[in-house]
Write a protein that holds these residues in place. Structure first.
Motif, PDB file in Angstrom:
ATOM      1  N   UNK A 181       0.793  -1.207  -0.069  1.00  0.00           N
ATOM      2  CA  UNK A 181       0.067   0.061   0.030  1.00  0.00           C
ATOM      3  C   UNK A 181       0.839   1.206   0.035  1.00  0.00           C
ATOM      4  N   UNK A 182       2.046   1.278   0.185  1.00  0.00           N
ATOM      5  CA  UNK A 182       3.011   2.191   0.124  1.00  0.00           C
ATOM      6  C   UNK A 182       2.968   2.743  -1.339  1.00  0.00           C
ATOM      7  N   UNK A 183       2.813   3.840  -1.822  1.00  0.00           N
ATOM      8  CA  UNK A 183       2.790   4.650  -2.712  1.00  0.00           C
ATOM      9  C   UNK A 183       3.772   5.568  -3.001  1.00  0.00           C
ATOM     10  N   UNK A 184       4.603   5.415  -4.012  1.00  0.00           N
ATOM     11  CA  UNK A 184       5.456   6.284  -4.328  1.00  0.00           C
ATOM     12  C   UNK A 184       4.982   7.115  -5.568  1.00  0.00           C
ATOM     13  N   UNK A 185       5.101   8.544  -5.418  1.00  0.00           N
ATOM     14  CA  UNK A 185       4.471   9.179  -6.563  1.00  0.00           C
ATOM     15  C   UNK A 185       5.422   9.657  -7.408  1.00  0.00           C
ATOM     16  N   UNK A 186       6.564  10.150  -6.981  1.00  0.00           N
ATOM     17  CA  UNK A 186       7.593  10.594  -7.704  1.00  0.00           C
ATOM     18  C   UNK A 186       8.877   9.598  -7.769  1.00  0.00           C
ATOM     19  N   UNK A 187       9.761   9.813  -8.812  1.00  0.00           N
ATOM     20  CA  UNK A 187      10.929   8.933  -9.201  1.00  0.00           C
ATOM     21  C   UNK A 187      11.967  10.127  -9.665  1.00  0.00           C
ATOM     22  N   UNK A 188      13.221   9.742  -9.471  1.00  0.00           N
ATOM     23  CA  UNK A 188      14.259  10.262 -10.152  1.00  0.00           C
ATOM     24  C   UNK A 188      14.760   9.588 -11.157  1.00  0.00           C
ATOM     25  N   UNK A 189      14.918   9.976 -12.412  1.00  0.00           N
ATOM     26  CA  UNK A 189      15.905   9.170 -13.300  1.00  0.00           C
ATOM     27  C   UNK A 189      17.286   9.657 -13.469  1.00  0.00           C
ATOM     28  N   UNK A 190      18.314   8.759 -13.427  1.00  0.00           N
ATOM     29  CA  UNK A 190      19.769   9.231 -13.742  1.00  0.00           C
ATOM     30  C   UNK A 190      20.189   8.152 -14.600  1.00  0.00           C
ATOM     31  N   UNK A 191      21.585   8.335 -15.059  1.00  0.00           N
ATOM     32  CA  UNK A 191      22.380   7.371 -15.657  1.00  0.00           C
ATOM     33  C   UNK A 191      22.627   6.313 -14.669  1.00  0.00           C
ATOM     34  N   UNK A 192      22.937   5.030 -15.406  1.00  0.00           N
ATOM     35  CA  UNK A 192      23.318   3.894 -14.435  1.00  0.00           C
ATOM     36  C   UNK A 192      24.642   4.077 -14.001  1.00  0.00           C
ATOM     37  N   UNK A 193      24.938   3.139 -13.055  1.00  0.00           N
ATOM     38  CA  UNK A 193      25.991   3.116 -12.171  1.00  0.00           C
ATOM     39  C   UNK A 193      26.938   2.063 -12.365  1.00  0.00           C
ATOM     40  N   UNK A 194      28.371   2.087 -12.286  1.00  0.00           N
ATOM     41  CA  UNK A 194      29.186   1.006 -12.184  1.00  0.00           C
ATOM     42  C   UNK A 194      29.189   0.296 -13.625  1.00  0.00           C
ATOM     43  N   UNK A 195      28.720   0.862 -14.722  1.00  0.00           N
ATOM     44  CA  UNK A 195      28.740   0.334 -15.935  1.00  0.00           C
ATOM     45  C   UNK A 195      29.720   0.925 -16.884  1.00  0.00           C
ATOM     46  N   UNK A 196      30.042   0.124 -18.298  1.00  0.00           N
ATOM     47  CA  UNK A 196      31.290   0.835 -18.903  1.00  0.00           C
ATOM     48  C   UNK A 196      30.638   1.093 -20.267  1.00  0.00           C
ATOM     49  N   UNK A 197      29.701   0.566 -20.443  1.00  0.00           N
ATOM     50  CA  UNK A 197      28.930   0.569 -21.860  1.00  0.00           C
ATOM     51  C   UNK A 197      27.809   1.370 -21.727  1.00  0.00           C
ATOM     52  N   UNK A 198      27.080   1.981 -22.835  1.00  0.00           N
ATOM     53  CA  UNK A 198      25.949   2.622 -22.734  1.00  0.00           C
ATOM     54  C   UNK A 198      25.706   3.502 -21.375  1.00  0.00           C
ATOM     55  N   UNK A 199      26.687   4.370 -20.843  1.00  0.00           N
ATOM     56  CA  UNK A 199      26.602   5.005 -19.643  1.00  0.00           C
ATOM     57  C   UNK A 199      25.665   6.198 -19.804  1.00  0.00           C
ATOM     58  N   UNK A 200      25.558   6.685 -21.019  1.00  0.00           N
ATOM     59  CA  UNK A 200      24.677   7.857 -21.099  1.00  0.00           C
ATOM     60  C   UNK A 200      23.023   7.550 -20.807  1.00  0.00           C
ATOM     61  N   UNK A 201      22.716   6.225 -21.034  1.00  0.00           N
ATOM     62  CA  UNK A 201      21.253   6.069 -21.192  1.00  0.00           C
ATOM     63  C   UNK A 201      20.554   6.334 -19.692  1.00  0.00           C
ATOM     64  N   UNK A 202      19.619   7.262 -19.667  1.00  0.00           N
ATOM     65  CA  UNK A 202      18.790   7.360 -18.426  1.00  0.00           C
ATOM     66  C   UNK A 202      17.891   6.165 -17.900  1.00  0.00           C
ATOM     67  N   UNK A 203      18.671   5.130 -17.109  1.00  0.00           N
ATOM     68  CA  UNK A 203      17.718   3.922 -16.844  1.00  0.00           C
ATOM     69  C   UNK A 203      17.858   3.687 -15.539  1.00  0.00           C
ATOM     70  N   UNK A 204      18.456   4.411 -14.866  1.00  0.00           N
ATOM     71  CA  UNK A 204      18.439   4.239 -13.229  1.00  0.00           C
ATOM     72  C   UNK A 204      17.384   5.124 -12.503  1.00  0.00           C
ATOM     73  N   UNK A 205      16.445   4.621 -11.907  1.00  0.00           N
ATOM     74  CA  UNK A 205      15.214   5.053 -11.039  1.00  0.00           C
ATOM     75  C   UNK A 205      15.423   4.871  -9.427  1.00  0.00           C
ATOM     76  N   UNK A 206      15.034   5.975  -8.884  1.00  0.00           N
ATOM     77  CA  UNK A 206      15.228   6.021  -7.469  1.00  0.00           C
ATOM     78  C   UNK A 206      14.253   6.804  -6.849  1.00  0.00           C
TER      79      UNK A 206
END
Length: 234
Positions: A181-206
DNA sequence: CTGTGGATTTGCT
DNA sequence: GCAAATCCACAGG
């Protein structure tokens, strides 16, 4: 009375509601933000361990127009990654650097191979046991217990030999994804962490502002509202 | 607080 | 052989 009590104790009551399989039949970039705030629950012999998902990363399958060379599924199925290519809603657990494990949630419709790496949890149930699994004091700060993809596997005691391929949407499974029942209404998107390839893709969410998100200094990104999946829980 | 190096699985070149 | 979706211990400021 004693017998009934013993039986009830054996059937550990789990928090919230199980996520339905249909929750996972969507691309990882959609499933990833929807997983924020959900509970990852592990039924162990010792008791129930559970944490709230506060950080995830999407990894795109090889069918995408946008290639994702950082994804394990990028070059097609191998013995290691084959569960990503099977039915969505299962755990893909792999070992890294010879000593640690990381846990992913498989998604996408049948025949496609996307997944979501769970990067951080806020401990909710069995907190002292989770700390113990990590070699920390029982009263350790919450953010030190499961902030990081391998840390959370250690805290919940998840390993590849025992948990790779486990169904996350089965009420009898030892490892489940649930909604309390916990509802998260908002997320942040950033670049992924700890990878060498495709570092620019905004696919990390928190979850913005949550203390248990790993690398919180690098949390500079766009905020956006989470679109709930109406079929998400049963 | 920051940066660096070691541990030793898995799969690809 | 080597790089990888990592964590930890430890050194230095």
């Amino acid at each position: 009375m004693q017998r009934l009590r013993a039986k009830e104790d054996k059937i550990a009551r789990l928090p919230g509601r199980l996520l339905r399989r249909s929750f996972f039949f969507a691309p990882p970039e959609q499933v990833a933000p929807r997983l924020l705030g959900k509970l990852l629950v592990h039924k162990t012999r010792a008791g129930v361990l559970a944490g709230r998902i506060v950080e995830v990363e999407a990894y795109l399958g090889p069918h995408n127009e946008q290639p994702d060379p950082a994804a394990h599924s990028h070059r097609g199925p191998t013995p290691r990654n084959r569960v990503i290519f099977e039915t969505a809603g299962h755990a893909y657990v792999y070992s890294i650097y010879g000593r640690y494990f990381c846990m992913n949630v498989t998604c996408e419709p049948e025949g496609q191979a996307g997944c979501v790496l769970v990067r951080a949890l806020e401990p909710v149930i069995g907190v002292a046991e989770m700390a113990r699994n990590r070699g920390l004091a029982a009263d350790a700060p919450l953010r030190e217990i499961a902030s990081g993809p391998s840390r959370l596997c250690q805290a919940l005691n998840l390993t590849r030999p025992r948990h790779n391929g486990v169904d996350l949407a089965d009420p009898d499974s030892p490892l489940q994804l649930r909604d309390d029942g916990f509802t998260a209404t908002e997320a942040v998107v950033t670049k992924r962490i700890g990878i060498r390839h495709a570092v620019e893709l905004p696919l990390r969410f928190a979850l913005p502002g949550n203390a248990c998100v790993s690398g919180s200094k690098s949390l500079t990104g766009k905020r956006f509202p989470i679109e709930e999946n109406p079929d998400g829980s049963e």
